[in-house]
Design a protein around this motif. Structure first.
Motif, PDB file in Angstrom:
ATOM      1  N   GLU A  42       0.810  -1.219   0.000  1.00 21.46           N
ATOM      2  CA  GLU A  42       0.000   0.000   0.000  1.00 21.46           C
ATOM      3  C   GLU A  42       0.844   1.271   0.000  1.00 21.46           C
ATOM      4  O   GLU A  42       0.335   2.353  -0.266  1.00 21.46           O
ATOM      5  N   ARG A  43       2.119   1.130   0.278  1.00 21.32           N
ATOM      6  CA  ARG A  43       3.001   2.302   0.283  1.00 21.32           C
ATOM      7  C   ARG A  43       3.709   2.513  -1.054  1.00 21.32           C
ATOM      8  O   ARG A  43       4.477   3.458  -1.209  1.00 21.32           O
TER       9      ARG A  43
ATOM     10  N   ALA B 277       1.994   5.474  -6.857  1.00 18.42           N
ATOM     11  CA  ALA B 277       0.930   5.259  -7.840  1.00 18.42           C
ATOM     12  C   ALA B 277       1.488   5.044  -9.243  1.00 18.42           C
ATOM     13  O   ALA B 277       0.851   4.403 -10.078  1.00 18.42           O
TER      14      ALA B 277
ATOM     15  N   MET C 117      -1.199  -6.497  -6.835  1.00 23.20           N
ATOM     16  CA  MET C 117      -0.821  -5.095  -6.654  1.00 23.20           C
ATOM     17  C   MET C 117       0.685  -4.917  -6.751  1.00 23.20           C
ATOM     18  O   MET C 117       1.182  -3.962  -7.363  1.00 23.20           O
TER      19      MET C 117
ATOM     20  N   SER D 105      -3.764  -2.441 -10.518  1.00 23.71           N
ATOM     21  CA  SER D 105      -4.455  -1.522  -9.620  1.00 23.71           C
ATOM     22  C   SER D 105      -5.193  -2.333  -8.566  1.00 23.71           C
ATOM     23  O   SER D 105      -5.416  -3.545  -8.719  1.00 23.71           O
ATOM     24  N   ARG D 106      -5.575  -1.682  -7.476  1.00 22.61           N
ATOM     25  CA  ARG D 106      -6.317  -2.366  -6.407  1.00 22.61           C
ATOM     26  C   ARG D 106      -7.592  -2.993  -6.956  1.00 22.61           C
ATOM     27  O   ARG D 106      -7.952  -4.116  -6.620  1.00 22.61           O
TER      28      ARG D 106
ATOM     29  N   ILE E 293     -12.988  -0.647  -1.595  1.00 15.51           N
ATOM     30  CA  ILE E 293     -11.698  -0.441  -2.257  1.00 15.51           C
ATOM     31  C   ILE E 293     -11.706   0.744  -3.213  1.00 15.51           C
ATOM     32  O   ILE E 293     -10.647   1.206  -3.634  1.00 15.51           O
TER      33      ILE E 293
ATOM     34  N   SER F   8     -12.366   3.675  -2.434  1.00 19.31           N
ATOM     35  CA  SER F   8     -11.887   4.881  -1.744  1.00 19.31           C
ATOM     36  C   SER F   8     -11.040   4.583  -0.504  1.00 19.31           C
ATOM     37  O   SER F   8     -10.692   5.498   0.231  1.00 19.31           O
ATOM     38  N   HIS F   9     -10.705   3.309  -0.269  1.00 19.58           N
ATOM     39  CA  HIS F   9      -9.922   2.955   0.910  1.00 19.58           C
ATOM     40  C   HIS F   9      -8.818   1.971   0.524  1.00 19.58           C
ATOM     41  O   HIS F   9      -8.888   1.311  -0.501  1.00 19.58           O
ATOM     42  N   SER F  10      -7.830   1.869   1.405  1.00 20.26           N
ATOM     43  CA  SER F  10      -6.728   0.932   1.199  1.00 20.26           C
ATOM     44  C   SER F  10      -6.956  -0.326   2.048  1.00 20.26           C
ATOM     45  O   SER F  10      -7.916  -0.414   2.818  1.00 20.26           O
ATOM     46  N   PHE F  11      -6.018  -1.280   1.933  1.00 19.43           N
ATOM     47  CA  PHE F  11      -6.095  -2.517   2.711  1.00 19.43           C
ATOM     48  C   PHE F  11      -5.331  -2.421   4.027  1.00 19.43           C
ATOM     49  O   PHE F  11      -5.167  -3.437   4.718  1.00 19.43           O
ATOM     50  N   VAL F  12      -4.868  -1.239   4.384  1.00 20.12           N
ATOM     51  CA  VAL F  12      -4.063  -1.066   5.593  1.00 20.12           C
ATOM     52  C   VAL F  12      -4.769  -1.579   6.854  1.00 20.12           C
ATOM     53  O   VAL F  12      -4.139  -2.261   7.680  1.00 20.12           O
TER      54      VAL F  12
END
Length: 275
Positions: free
Chosen positions: A130-131, A134, A176, A181-182, A242, A244-248
């Motif tokens: 996730e880091r 892009a 990913m 892309s996610r 997904i 608008s949010h990440s998997f963190v």
């Protein structure tokens, strides 16, 4: 049929449906739930695999328009043929490795330390994925994937043979890291789950058919139904999430769950061996 046993089957179905398509390992959660409910043994293992089919029916329903259009356009559309080919390519590595090493993995890798380690390491891999910048994304849609992309994701799926890894986690996060892309990684993970989980369910039922009887049908039906309903709700929620949010948050959850595995194993509360 014992009503209490049916209630346990319903709870296990809900656990399966809610965790199968999130990157948090449905297997680990089913073991934990089964131990707490006293729903264990050889027949329970077959049950856990078989009810994955209910979750897959939910994916088919959610993606029905895409699946239907792909099959209808197969004779005339290069994109449709490529998607089907990619799913087949992604599916094959797991088949080969499962047939070759599945029993050995089950016998030797299902230990509390392996489960906890894969949960925790998987959490840190998600944080790393996730880091990434892009600019590293080169595949925006599942339709843009190449056969080589599919093969790489299929190989990543094989990591899920190690207990606690998570099939969804391996394919989504693996995708990913490979430049998807996610959204593309999640979509392909769902498409890849269709042959993978149906195949695993059918194979398990056939292989362990001597453990089953007609009296078990209500138990399996209840598990399938509740797995389907909870998975349908979960998949619809995840696709919105997904966008608008990440998997963190799932990463930190995995790390916490890995600690739970260690504590329950150390205290003797959960028998993680041989599951």
């Amino acid at each position: 049929m014992d009503i209490v046993l049916l209630l346990k089957a319903a709870i296990m179905g809900v656990v399966e449906g809610l965790t199968e398509f999130l990157p948090i390992s449905s297997t680990g959660h089913l073991i934990l739930a089964g131990a707490l409910l006293g729903f264990e043994g050889e027949k329970a293992k077959v049950f856990d695999i078989a009810i994955q089919t209910g979750a897959i029916f939910a994916v088919i329903l959610v993606y029905w328009q895409k699946i239907r259009s792909t099959m209808v356009d197969l004779p005339t559309s290069a994109n449709a043929r490529r998607l089907v080919l990619n799913v087949v390519i992604g599916f094959l590595p797991a088949v080969v490795l499962a047939l070759a090493f599945g029993k050995l993995i089950q016998l030797h890798l299902f230990t509390p330390m392996v489960v906890a380690t894969t949960f925790i390491l998987g959490g840190f891999v998600i944080l790393w994925a996730e880091r990434r910048p892009a600019t590293s994304i080169r595949v925006q849609s599942v339709d843009d994937m190449t056969p080589m992309d599919a093969l790489k994701v299929g190989l990543a799926q094989c990591l899920a043979m190690v207990p606690g890894t998570s099939r969804s986690g391996a394919t989504i996060i693996g995708g990913m890291l490979l430049g998807l892309s996610r959204k593309a990684a999640t979509d392909f993970s769902f498409f890849l789950a269709i042959p993978t989980l149906i195949g695993a369910g059918v194979y398990s039922l056939f292989k362990e058919r001597h453990l089953l009887s007609m009296a078990d049908i209500p138990l399996f039906v209840v598990g399938l139904v509740f797995s389907f309903i909870s998975a349908w709700l979960c998949v619809r929620w995840l696709l919105r999430y997904i966008s608008s949010h990440s998997f963190v948050p799932f990463a930190w959850y995995r790390i916490a769950f890995g600690i739970v595995v260690l504590i329950t194993a150390w205290s003797g509360v959960i028998a993680w061996h041989g599951a």
